[in-house]
Design a protein around this motif. Structure first.
Motif, PDB file in Angstrom:
ATOM      1  N   ILE A 191      17.923 -12.493   3.779  1.00  0.00           N
ATOM      2  CA  ILE A 191      19.153 -12.012   4.262  1.00  0.00           C
ATOM      3  C   ILE A 191      19.690 -12.910   5.613  1.00  0.00           C
ATOM      4  N   GLN A 215      23.596 -13.561   1.240  1.00  0.00           N
ATOM      5  CA  GLN A 215      24.619 -13.650   2.241  1.00  0.00           C
ATOM      6  C   GLN A 215      25.714 -12.759   2.241  1.00  0.00           C
ATOM      7  N   ARG A 216      26.416 -12.544   3.524  1.00  0.00           N
ATOM      8  CA  ARG A 216      27.582 -11.761   3.289  1.00  0.00           C
ATOM      9  C   ARG A 216      28.561 -12.590   3.414  1.00  0.00           C
ATOM     10  N   THR A 217      28.721 -13.809   4.241  1.00  0.00           N
ATOM     11  CA  THR A 217      29.482 -14.966   4.100  1.00  0.00           C
ATOM     12  C   THR A 217      28.778 -16.319   3.861  1.00  0.00           C
ATOM     13  N   THR A 323      26.290 -13.465  -2.917  1.00  0.00           N
ATOM     14  CA  THR A 323      27.184 -13.497  -1.894  1.00  0.00           C
ATOM     15  C   THR A 323      27.522 -11.863  -2.017  1.00  0.00           C
ATOM     16  N   ASP A 324      27.180 -10.977  -1.022  1.00  0.00           N
ATOM     17  CA  ASP A 324      27.500  -9.402  -1.452  1.00  0.00           C
ATOM     18  C   ASP A 324      27.148  -8.755   0.100  1.00  0.00           C
ATOM     19  N   ARG A 325      27.283  -7.467   0.046  1.00  0.00           N
ATOM     20  CA  ARG A 325      26.984  -6.725   1.318  1.00  0.00           C
ATOM     21  C   ARG A 325      25.949  -5.618   0.816  1.00  0.00           C
ATOM     22  N   LEU A 336      23.191  -3.468  -3.490  1.00  0.00           N
ATOM     23  CA  LEU A 336      24.525  -4.239  -2.977  1.00  0.00           C
ATOM     24  C   LEU A 336      25.773  -3.372  -3.450  1.00  0.00           C
ATOM     25  N   GLU A 337      26.776  -3.765  -2.721  1.00  0.00           N
ATOM     26  CA  GLU A 337      28.377  -2.966  -3.019  1.00  0.00           C
ATOM     27  C   GLU A 337      28.673  -3.343  -4.371  1.00  0.00           C
ATOM     28  N   THR A 351      18.759 -13.054  10.246  1.00  0.00           N
ATOM     29  CA  THR A 351      20.078 -12.579  10.642  1.00  0.00           C
ATOM     30  C   THR A 351      20.497 -12.992  11.866  1.00  0.00           C
TER      31      THR A 351
END
Length: 500
Positions: A191, A215-217, A323-325, A336-337, A351
């Motif tokens: 992550i 990754q979120r971004t 790439t997701d949350r 994931l979302e 992180t």
């Protein structure tokens, strides 16, 4: 009638250096060579020198700057690797200690837990915890030089993850990597998208079943040569010393040129980085989804991958990027979302770091605890209203050690000036107490933004600016005089005479 012996006075040193990492070792070397008459000790909380490069042991750990600029100006980097792994850097640091006779000055298992300044005595009282025995001791010093960097050694940053306790696999933070962790043949989710993540993914992919960087971004990721062929030629032609100096000059100019190009022409830089990424990734790869950040290049630090090892791992199918949350951990992975579940046996929370100024120290000056948020950094090396305390913070947009060398030079010149004129105290004070200020580290990275409200500030003019440009610092810290109208010098003896 027998008298009771008075307790022995604490040991007094001219300088106490806090931390035996890359900054503390550099400071000790400059003190040894430039001010050999000065007494000093390096107090290190851990049992070994090397700082970050001894603490972190996660797979693949390496520099993300070339060692010709990340190394010391006074000691050539002779290894063939320019982007070097941690063991090589650690060997280099410990060679520096041995070659300069610094071993006798380093005191291990000594954690500085408090520093208190007395103007009447012109000295710091330094409270020390012996981390191996739990004992406490005290010494005094004319100066304190804080060389511990800006993050917590005992704890990395891990956000709250819903359902983490349900996960049946292993969760590990890179800052506390278990020596016995066996991930061979395992499904790994890393992550994060920063320097640690892009280092871990290709290193773990060599033996894991598959590694996914979640990754979120996205971040900007650039391939760099692990070996500098020009440096090798310059060493062959000019020898170690001159070849190193020329390579260092070349790489400083190269770093500055890339940074300035990115800041002046962000759209062109973005397109160029994308073109490089596309060429190195598999055909049809979703480059814009996974390698196209929503911010401009160098709003945050660019991630360097030696010889494009991250891209190679993706091409070979040993690694991928999502790439997701995260919604929640599950028993067998991460949900994931998007509704997708990533199966995992091992989750690595790359992180980030917890920023901590001055190793958590809260200096006390004449009985008053200093609130760092109310101080302004003087030349990026001292704090307003705090006498005889210096600190070492390197660059966020270039090699850390480039700045450390300059500020160590400036520090020893400042002490020499005080010796020559009989001063024992110097204190920075802005001539305009209402000077506008801004964050000390004006950088968009998450680890900096989380701590911006607990750090000192910087001003809007020299000498209260904290430059992140080597050429600016050469002028400020090397070329300019240490005498400044906003730096007051005094003597405790003279103050006492006036008071009498």
């Amino acid at each position: 009638m027998s008298s009771v012996p008075s307790p022995a006075a604490p040991e007094h040193l001219d300088v106490v250096v806090v931390g035996a990492g890359i900054s503390g070792i550099g400071a000790a070397r400059y003190l040894t060579t430039e001010l050999p008459q000065r007494s000093f000790a390096v107090l290190e909380a851990r049992g070994t020198s090397g700082g970050t490069w001894d603490l972190f042991t996660y797979p693949g750990i390496r520099s993300d700057s070339d060692l010709h600029t990340f190394g010391y100006e006074f000691k050539p980097w002779r290894d063939r690797q320019s982007i070097a792994d941690a063991p090589r850097i650690l060997d280099y640091l410990r060679e520096t200690v041995t070659e300069n006779g610094l071993d006798a000055h380093i005191r291990f298992h000594r954690k500085v837990v408090g520093v208190s300044w007395s103007s009447a005595e012109a000295r710091w009282t330094v409270d020390v915890e012996h981390t191996d025995t739990g004992e406490r001791s005290t010494l005094t010093a004319g100066w304190v030089f804080v060389a511990g960097g800006y993050y917590r050694y005992d704890e990395g940053f891990t956000p709250h993850f819903e359902g983490r306790e349900r996960f049946r696999g292993t969760v590990v933070h890179p800052q506390h990597w278990p020596a016995d962790l066996d991930f061979s043949g395992q499904r790994v989710v890393v992550i994060g998208s920063g320097a640690t993540a892009v280092t871990l993914v290709p290193a773990m992919a060599a033996t894991a079943e598959r590694v996914t960087m979640l990754q979120r971004t996205p971040s900007y990721v650039l391939p760099v040569p692990r070996e500098d062929k020009v440096a090798a030629l310059l060493r062959r032609w000019f020898g170690d010393e001159r070849g190193y100096a020329l390579t260092r000059r070349k790489n400083i100019a190269q770093q500055r040129a890339i940074y300035r190009f990115c800041r002046k022409h962000p759209q062109a830089a973005r397109k160029l980085i994308r073109r490089i990424n596309t060429r190195l990734l598999p055909e049809g790869f979703a480059v814009d989804e996974h390698f196209n950040p929503p911010y401009d290049p160098w709003d945050q630090r660019l991630c360097a991958v030696p010889d494009g090892d991250l891209f190679r791992a993706i091409r070979e199918g040993r690694a991928d990027v999502v790439t997701d949350r995260i919604v929640t951990f599950t028993e067998d992975g991460v949900l994931l979302e998007s509704g997708r579940e990533l199966p995992a046996d091992v989750v690595v929370t790359a992180t980030g770091l917890n920023v901590q100024a001055f190793g958590g120290l809260r200096p006390v000056v004449d009985g008053r605890e200093v609130d760092l948020r109310e101080t302004v950094a003087y030349k990026g090396v001292m704090l307003s209203g705090v006498p005889n305390l210096a600190f070492a913070i390197g660059y966020t947009n270039s090699s850390w050690t480039l700045k450390i060398g300059l500020l160590c030079e400036h520090f020893t010149r400042l002490l020499r000036h005080m010796d020559e004129h009989g001063y024992d105290t110097c204190t920075p004070e802005p001539s305009d107490p209402d000077m506008p200020t801004r964050p000390f580290l004006d950088f968009a990275a998450g680890y900096v933004q989380r701590a911006v409200d607990v750090l000192p500030r910087q001003g809007n003019r020299v000498p209260w600016l904290t430059p992140m440009d080597y050429a600016d610092d050469v002028r400020l810290l090397r070329a300019d005089s240490v005498v400044d109208p906003e730096l007051s010098f005094s003597s405790a003896r003279a103050r006492a005479a006036v008071a009498a």
